[in-house]
Design an enzyme around this catalytic site. Sequence first.
Site, mmCIF file in Angstrom:
data_model
loop_
_atom_site.group_PDB
_atom_site.id
_atom_site.type_symbol
_atom_site.label_atom_id
_atom_site.label_comp_id
_atom_site.label_asym_id
_atom_site.label_seq_id
_atom_site.Cartn_x
_atom_site.Cartn_y
_atom_site.Cartn_z
ATOM 1 N N ASP A 195 -10.974 2.134 -2.835
ATOM 2 C CA ASP A 195 -11.555 1.889 -1.508
ATOM 3 C C ASP A 195 -13.069 2.020 -1.548
ATOM 4 O O ASP A 195 -13.737 1.842 -0.527
ATOM 5 C CB ASP A 195 -10.965 2.858 -0.480
ATOM 6 N N ASP A 198 0.835 -1.194 0.000
ATOM 7 C CA ASP A 198 0.000 0.000 0.000
ATOM 8 C C ASP A 198 0.877 1.255 0.000
ATOM 9 O O ASP A 198 2.078 1.201 0.322
ATOM 10 C CB ASP A 198 -0.876 -0.046 1.274
HETATM 11 C C1 DGJ Z 1 -5.833 1.920 1.896
HETATM 12 C C2 DGJ Z 1 -6.244 0.685 1.163
HETATM 13 O O1 DGJ Z 1 -6.779 1.008 -0.077
HETATM 14 C C3 DGJ Z 1 -7.214 -0.105 2.017
HETATM 15 O O2 DGJ Z 1 -7.667 -1.236 1.334
HETATM 16 C C4 DGJ Z 1 -6.553 -0.484 3.308
HETATM 17 O O3 DGJ Z 1 -5.492 -1.367 3.045
HETATM 18 C C5 DGJ Z 1 -6.045 0.756 4.024
HETATM 19 N N1 DGJ Z 1 -5.232 1.566 3.157
HETATM 20 C C6 DGJ Z 1 -5.255 0.378 5.249
HETATM 21 O O4 DGJ Z 1 -4.678 1.454 5.844
#
Ligand code: DGJ
Length: 710
Positions: A532, A462
């Site tokens: 997300d 990430d």
């Molecule tokens: C952003 C990601 O897109 C989410 O799926 C998740 O992993 C969060 N970060 C965790 O902080």
Amino acid sequence: MVPLFGIFGAFHHAEITDPAQQIAHPAPVPLMQSGPIHIETDHLALTLFVDSKGHLLQRKFGDKASADGAGQTAYPAGGDGWYFEPALFVTHADGNTSTDLRVLGTSTRENVTEISLKDPEYPLFVNLFYRVSPKEDVIEAWTEIRHSEKGNITLERFASSSHDFGNGEFYLTQFHGDWANEMNMQEESLGFGTKILDSKIGVRADQFLNPSFLLSRGGPAKEDSGEVFAGSLAWSGSFQHLFERQPHGHLRVLSGMNPFNSRYFLKAGEIFTTPAMVWAWSKNGTGTLSRNLHRWVRTNALRDGDRVRAILLNNWEATYFSFDAKKITSLFQGAKDLGMELFLLDDGWFGKKYPRDGDNQGLGDWVPDPKKLPNGIGELTDNAKKAGIRFGIWLEPEMVNPRSELFEKHPDWAIQQPKRALELQRNQLALDLSNPKVEAYVYGVIDKTLRQNPGISYIKWDANRYLTQPGSPYLGKSRQTHLQIAYGRALYRIMARMKAEHPDCELMICSGGGGRVDYGSLQFGHEFWPSDMTDPARRIFIQYGYSFFFPPIATSNHVTHMGNHSMKFAFDVAMSGRLGMDIDVDKLSVQDREFAVSAIQTYKSIRETVQLGDQYRLESPYAGPRSAVMSVRGDEAVAFVYAIKDVPAAPLRLKGLDLAATYQVEEINLPAGAKSEPQTITGQTLLTTGLPIPHLSPFSSAIYRLRRTR
Ligand code: DGJ
């Protein structure tokens, strides 16, 4: 195998295998004999030409069967007669701001053509590379620049590709958005002047715009007809696509890393290689274009593109930061019971002095949180094994919270601007990957995590911020503008090392959602996290946008409770790509659990068709409340139909089937108790009249499986 992207060192022309030698003894510039250079796929041609003075001209970029044009400068350099936007702009070591490029020679090896250019007055060498993928009608273009002048030269512009599209009507489709709202499509006609699609955010390509576009000729892009190009820069940093309608009407497109705040001082002997610009083309509309690109991604870009992906349970939306070993272990069993194959432990598992109980601390301290995981990761990998499920883990290795032991120890490892208050995003800073010590540290985080825990077979990587204060404590005052390029190159070196040294560990590319969905980072990954936003009603649009460039096998679609829709609707939307869930499976109602078990089983029966087949977009969510997409592989096909408003019964015309065949069509993924009678329908009917679809209420959906019977 020739490496995929230029950044990892493309081969050189046989006569210039040793660039140092070439630079040390620059050969006199021979004027080439005029003649065409053909760079061709099955249907697409880039035809170049060398004029009597040795200048490189482009005669054609498009339909192989079309006539050659008069010839336009192929890769214009600024300052010596070129009055439009140049592909290359150099300030020479002596201050001269003009460059003239003449062809030294060309060579072709395997599927790559290299054209060597040189300035007749300066030991400045520019090599243009073109790699063709014949069947997929894809041409990748990138550039290498080097010199042996007395002192540094300054690169002000350094395009990966430059093409003239001639006169005519052109429509540009961009894919814009923001966090949790990625890949919105917007199409416009390109009038006179300059249109720029770009990002200036450094460590990722996208927060507001994906580095990919569609360019159609003669009218708006259509799904099944018309000439259309797709362009996408294989780079996970700031990019620029510049569309210039010149006064005589010609359209030129320059693509590459964004030169904004990236002036580069190139030392003698150093090779500056640009990322690849990926071009695909079709004269049969965006459908063929995307299917070609999907195939190209599966065979040339994505890792293990021919291997089906596991069904994954992620705990992010299920638990956020609050969990412990017991909860996670119970999710292993829950996932296994539902038929899933892989568990991904997301953010929140680390931090000792600053436990990661929220996004405000702990990032950078990659030790298991002793309260949540007193027995470390080992206990989890052991328990996952016992439950019969694979285990994966979340890392955000390039970032740091100021409230962390890492930042306390190395405040100068974070990207920042002197004399300015630290500007945090999600309470965090990006680490300065231009610093070799930081690069080694970041690789070390990954390497250590994997070596200490051999039970980890999957990583979600990430990156939750972009650059707003692009200052490097490492680069010193004279090289600050190198930061973004140095960062991107270091990032890819780390990812390449991970791929080489941990080949069995799969990688999901994530960047706060879709920040790094690009062909650059995808070469190191198995799949990406698109957004997300997991509300299926919104996700339909997001998945539709990605589908123009990225195949279903790489698109991770997770079933969640977001939007409070039915399990069926959420599963039906997620099942058109790589299926996963992001839900507390311990808390599913009996009915939802029952549905999930059967949906996962159903997915397994269509997984190969979805992940390895050809995808056809049938109806666009932008065109009406009903949308549909289907996948075809051999004698099997599966069609997904979604409604976000009330839609009356209406047939759905399918694609990709055999007109002369007969198919057994069956609705699948039905709620418990519901039954569907298989029907036998001819390919002709399905392709022309269509498959009868009943009335659909808002946020409902249907999946149909087709099997060829004759
Ligand atoms: C952003 C990601 O897109 C989410 O799926 C998740 O992993 C969060 N970060 C965790 O902080």
